[in-house]
Structure formats: structure tokens, C-alpha cells
Design a protein around this motif. Structure first.
Motif, short mmCIF file in Angstrom:
data_model
loop_
_atom_site.label_atom_id
_atom_site.label_comp_id
_atom_site.label_asym_id
_atom_site.label_seq_id
_atom_site.Cartn_x
_atom_site.Cartn_y
_atom_site.Cartn_z
N UNK A 245 0.84 -1.20 0.00
CA UNK A 245 0.00 0.00 0.00
C UNK A 245 0.88 1.26 0.00
N UNK A 246 0.39 2.28 -0.66
CA UNK A 246 1.06 3.57 -0.67
C UNK A 246 0.76 4.30 0.63
N UNK A 247 1.81 4.83 1.27
CA UNK A 247 1.63 5.51 2.55
C UNK A 247 1.30 6.99 2.39
N UNK A 248 1.83 7.61 1.36
CA UNK A 248 1.62 9.04 1.14
C UNK A 248 2.10 9.36 -0.27
N UNK A 373 12.56 4.23 -0.29
CA UNK A 373 11.13 3.98 -0.12
C UNK A 373 10.25 5.02 -0.80
N UNK A 374 10.73 5.61 -1.87
CA UNK A 374 9.94 6.59 -2.64
C UNK A 374 10.06 6.26 -4.12
N UNK A 375 8.91 6.22 -4.80
CA UNK A 375 8.88 6.09 -6.25
C UNK A 375 8.55 7.46 -6.82
N UNK A 376 9.40 7.95 -7.71
CA UNK A 376 9.19 9.27 -8.31
C UNK A 376 9.26 9.17 -9.83
N UNK A 377 8.34 9.83 -10.48
CA UNK A 377 8.32 9.95 -11.94
C UNK A 377 8.09 11.42 -12.28
N UNK A 407 5.05 12.90 -10.25
CA UNK A 407 4.44 11.99 -9.29
C UNK A 407 5.48 11.46 -8.32
N UNK A 408 5.18 11.50 -7.03
CA UNK A 408 6.03 10.89 -6.00
C UNK A 408 5.14 10.22 -4.98
N UNK A 409 5.44 8.94 -4.66
CA UNK A 409 4.67 8.23 -3.64
C UNK A 409 5.61 7.58 -2.65
N UNK A 410 5.22 7.64 -1.39
CA UNK A 410 6.00 7.03 -0.31
C UNK A 410 5.50 5.63 -0.05
N UNK A 411 6.45 4.69 0.14
CA UNK A 411 6.09 3.29 0.35
C UNK A 411 6.08 2.91 1.83
N UNK A 412 6.49 3.86 2.66
CA UNK A 412 6.47 3.62 4.11
C UNK A 412 6.16 4.93 4.81
N UNK A 413 5.74 4.81 6.08
CA UNK A 413 5.33 6.01 6.82
C UNK A 413 6.47 6.97 7.07
N UNK A 415 9.12 7.43 5.07
CA UNK A 415 9.81 7.85 3.85
C UNK A 415 9.67 9.36 3.65
N UNK A 416 10.71 9.97 3.14
CA UNK A 416 10.73 11.42 2.94
C UNK A 416 10.41 11.74 1.49
#
Length: 497
Positions: A245-248, A373-377, A407-413, A415-416
Motif C-alpha cells: 500500500x502507498x503511505x503518502x 522507499x519513494x517512487x518518483x516519476x 508523481x512521487x509516492x512514499x512506500x512507508x510512513x 519515507x521522505x
């Protein structure tokens, strides 16, 4: 018809060579610098997106008369009966055409007519008479033309004067529809003068010069995505799970820069309000939507993320009512192998269309890679879908390139996320440029007070890259909106050859 005077001469490389086909008259002596021309027609659609706006959002009409016609399905216009001259010294063709074109919309408050349309290959321009509020302006330059030898499919570029006539400053320099000037009916062939060295009717020079370099505004190419992310089908090197799940997360998107400018600085004289977790960068910049939720899978290279926040575009106020009141909310991005779609809820006159697929997305990489822990596009290309074009009133055509998506999504609480400030603000709005936090505070760009995050959409997003008309307007038919430079014009016939 008298030859057209050069009101705005443009530099062409020496003499522009044009082929007049069967309709050209052979020049029988060196002293015959000008030869008469007749039975020509001019075919030009002004601009396709403008026609869509008039008959779509503005609920208006085009009415050709006095010999002018329009092609089926809201197509291009033809002005017939063209007469004029061909100058064998400069190879300039100057033609004036019969017919008039009335362009009217009661809803958006304009009623205009173009008449005495003229083409001058020497000045490389199209002109017409424009009558506004009972006052006629003669020979208004509407478009610069890249003249070609065949005079078919010539590129056109709308002028500053055309932008005023059509109701939006953003039309200045925009690419218009292609122009064709041809002879409709070849004249009856007459015997060649005795002793003529050739029966050829073409007055084209033996050594033509190159056509004038095009000055038309070419469509902005879809921006290529940055290569900050590299393809990867493996889990993050930091040990993060490959799916979950995506955290943020944050989504940066400006919808379309020219539309933002139109709302704040253009004829709409309105404002833009971001709220509910969305913010807008200063200077009428891009929007940032926050608090992403959803799922990811870096092995399968799939991602689905929904974002909080709404953005409202409001303008064209008349007696307390707004002709433009458009809200986008519930933005969601879904990617699979580097391609996907952007959806949103679109509010229209109190009725919401949920999950409208607004844009096709294309990332610069097919893979998803997590770093810390961040996916960015970044710079994901967004192209308007057919459903999106319909949702926005049919003004933008399918495939129009919108602003790119970050787009940037955090994979953990813990993650910065990168700084999500909505971008650097590439818009040119001159409003207050407010921005809110990720709570309930809303920011407003432009005049007036903070606007609602709900509203009606009957309008179209302003046209691609530079062609925003007085459009993007919506309201009940009873509301009359004074849109930009709406003008009342009357047909005015001019001299005949």
C-alpha cells in the motif's frame, strides 16, 4: 478588383514564385507587368479549435453568405469569385473574394462578420473587413502565410489583430488552419497568340526562390520524460517490499498553462482556487495534490494512486453569475509498464461525472524503481483522451498535450517525499498567487475572494498550447456572458473588379 495595398509588408526572399495553373495568363510582352486573374477561390478554416468553440461551448453558429460556403461537419470556409492580378515582375498574386461569414453566439455575447477576404502573396497575408459595433475596419490582417509555389495547404499564423477579433490574446502567433488558393473553373482555352514560343500558361519564373521560412507557431511537442528513474523490475535496493500500500504521495500537475493564464489574465478575468489538500504555486503556477493512497508493485511495474484536493476555475462573471465555474477533484493516476491514465471527478452544473479519464499518460521509463522507499516519476506526458475532450465541452481535441505530470509516492510512513510545492510556477497570472497547506485552507490566484471548490462545467479547456478563445465558458442558457472581445459585425460588401 483593385490591387491590394501592402498594409503590413513582410519580407519574402526576393520574388516568391507561384504556379497559377490553368488559370494564369501568359504574359505576351515585357511591358505587361500585371495580368488579370479571375474565378479563384480561397479555402481556409481560420482555426479548427476556434470553430469547435463557437459551435460547442458558445452554442453559436457560422453563417456564410453572398457566395461563401462552409464544408460539412463544421469544416473549413470557401470564399469564391476571386479576382485580382498577377505581377510578372514580382510574381505576386493579389486576389479579393466575394462572400461573407457571420460568427455569432447569443450565449457568449458576440456577433461578428468577416467580409471582403483578400490574399496577397507578396505581403504573405490574409486580410478581411471586420465590422464591430457598427464600425467597419478595412483590410484587417488576420494571418501571415507561408506562401508556396502551388498555393495549396499553405501554413498560416494568426496575427495580433486576429487574436483581438477572435476574442483571446493567446491566439496571437498561433498556427491557423492551412490555406489553399486555387482557380475554381479554368477559362475557355483560347488560341495562343501567333508566334508565341509556347502555349504554357504558367507565369512562374524559371528560377524560383525558396519560399519564405514558416513563421507559424508549431504545436508544442510532447515533453520527454526525465530519466531520473531507470527501468527496474526488482525491489528497492534499500530492502523495501516489492508491493504493498502507498503511505503518502504528491501529484504535481498544472492542467494546462495557457488555460491558467486565460482564466486569471485573459478574457475570463477570473480566479483559480485550490482547496481540500491541493495548493497552487505562486505566479499562477502548477497545482500540487497530496495525501496519496493506493497500491504499488515494482515487480509488475504497476501503480495506482489517488490524491486529495480540488481546483476550481472561475471567471466571466455577469450579474453575480459565472460563465466559467469548473472544478476538478479526486485525481487518480494509474500506471502499468510506463503507460496509464489520469482520472478525475468533474463537477458540471451541480452534477458530478465521476472517474472521467482525462488523459493518457506516458512515462519516460516502463519500470518503477523505489529509492529510499519513494517512487518518483517526473515529466510524465499527458495527452487528452476522447472522454476528456467530451468532458471539457469538445474544445480541446483528442490527443492534445496537456501539462506534464510529476508523481512521487512514499512506500512507508517514515519515507521522505520530495518537496511538493506545486512546481516553480510557469504561469503568467498576476493575481495574488495564494497557496494553502495540506489541510482545509484554500489558495486563490486572481481577483475576487476565495472561490468554491464546486461548480458547473459546460465549458471547454482553452485550446492547445496557445489557442484559447473566449471559451471554457459554461452556464445556463439564460445567462449572457460578455466573452473577451465579442463584437457585433455586419456584412459589408466592397468593390468588385
Amino acid at each position: 478588383m483593385a490591387a491590394i495595398s501592402r498594409r503590413r509588408p513582410l519580407a519574402l526572399a526576393a520574388a516568391v514564385a507561384v504556379a497559377l495553373g490553368a488559370g494564369a495568363l501568359a504574359v505576351t510582352s515585357a511591358s505587361a507587368a500585371e495580368a488579370p486573374l479571375k474565378d479563384y477561390e480561397l479555402i481556409w478554416g481560420i482555426k479548427q479549435s476556434y470553430r469547435s468553440y463557437v459551435t460547442g461551448m458558445a452554442a453559436g453558429s457560422f453563417t456564410p453568405a453572398d457566395g461563401a460556403t462552409q464544408a460539412a461537419d463544421n469544416g473549413a470556409f470557401t470564399f469564391a469569385g476571386g479576382t485580382g492580378t498577377y505581377d510578372s515582375d514580382t510574381h505576386a498574386v493579389r486576389l479579393g473574394f466575394a462572400g461573407s461569414l457571420k460568427i455569432a453566439s447569443k450565449l457568449h455575447g458576440f456577433d461578428l462578420t468577416l467580409s471582403d477576404v483578400r490574399f496577397d502573396s507578396g505581403a504573405a497575408e490574409i486580410t478581411a473587413d471586420v465590422t464591430s459595433g457598427g464600425t467597419t475596419q478595412d483590410d484587417v490582417p488576420l494571418a501571415d502565410v507561408t506562401v508556396t509555389r502551388t498555393m495549396t495547404g499553405m501554413e498560416t499564423k494568426l496575427t495580433k489583430e486576429a487574436a483581438t477579433v477572435l476574442g483571446s490574446a493567446s491566439y496571437e502567433g498561433a498556427a491557423g488552419d492551412p490555406l489553399t488558393v486555387v482557380q475554381k473553373t479554368p477559362p475557355t482555352q483560347s488560341p495562343s497568340p501567333t508566334g508565341s514560343p509556347s502555349s504554357s500558361t504558367s507565369p512562374s519564373p524559371t528560377a524560383s526562390t525558396s519560399p519564405k521560412p514558416t513563421g507559424s507557431a508549431s504545436s508544442t511537442a510532447a515533453p520527454s520524460a526525465s530519466q531520473t528513474t531507470s527501468p527496474s523490475a526488482s525491489a528497492s535496493e534499500t530492502g523495501a517490499a516489492t508491493q504493498g500500500d502507498i503511505a503518502d504521495g504528491t501529484l504535481g500537475w498544472g492542467v494546462k498553462q495557457s488555460f491558467r493564464t486565460y482564466v486569471v489574465d485573459g478574457p475570463a478575468k477570473g480566479r483559480i482556487t485550490a482547496s481540500g489538500g491541493a495548493t497552487q504555486a505562486s505566479g499562477n503556477g502548477d497545482f500540487t495534490f497530496t495525501e496519496a493512497t493506493g497500491t504499488y508493485d515494482t515487480d509488475a511495474d504497476t501503480l495506482k494512486a489517488a490524491f486529495k484536493g480540488a481546483v476550481n476555475f472561475k471567471g466571466h462573471e455577469a450579474n453575480g453569475s459565472y460563465g466559467l465555474d469548473l472544478t476538478l477533484s479526486g485525481l487518480t493516476v494509474e500506471l502499468d509498464g510506463g503507460t496509464g491514465e489520469l482520472t478525475a471527478d468533474v463537477e458540471s452544473l451541480g452534477q458530478t461525472s465521476d472517474d472521467v479519464v482525462l488523459a493518457h499518460l506516458t512515462a519516460g521509463t516502463s519500470g518503477l524503481k523505489a529509492e529510499d522507499d519513494v517512487i518518483s516519476l517526473d515529466d510524465v506526458t499527458a495527452e487528452l483522451t476522447k472522454a476528456g475532450a467530451q468532458a471539457f465541452g469538445g474544445f480541446y481535441s483528442e490527443g492534445t498535450v496537456l501539462d506534464p505530470v510529476d508523481l512521487s509516492v512514499a512506500l512507508s510512513d517514515d519515507a521522505q517525499l520530495p518537496d511538493g510545492d506545486g512546481g516553480s510556477g510557469d504561469g503568467s497570472g498576476t493575481g495574488t498567487g495564494g497557496s494553502g497547506d495540506s489541510g482545509t485552507t484554500s489558495g486563490t490566484t486572481g481577483g475576487g475572494t476565495t472561490g468554491s471548490t464546486t461548480g458547473g462545467v459546460t465549458g471547454a479547456l482553452a485550446s492547445t498550447g496557445s489557442d484559447v478563445p473566449t471559451g471554457a465558458l459554461g452556464a445556463a442558457a439564460a445567462v449572457t456572458v460578455a466573452a473577451g472581445a465579442g463584437v457585433v459585425l455586419a456584412v459589408r460588401r466592397r468593390r468588385q473588379a
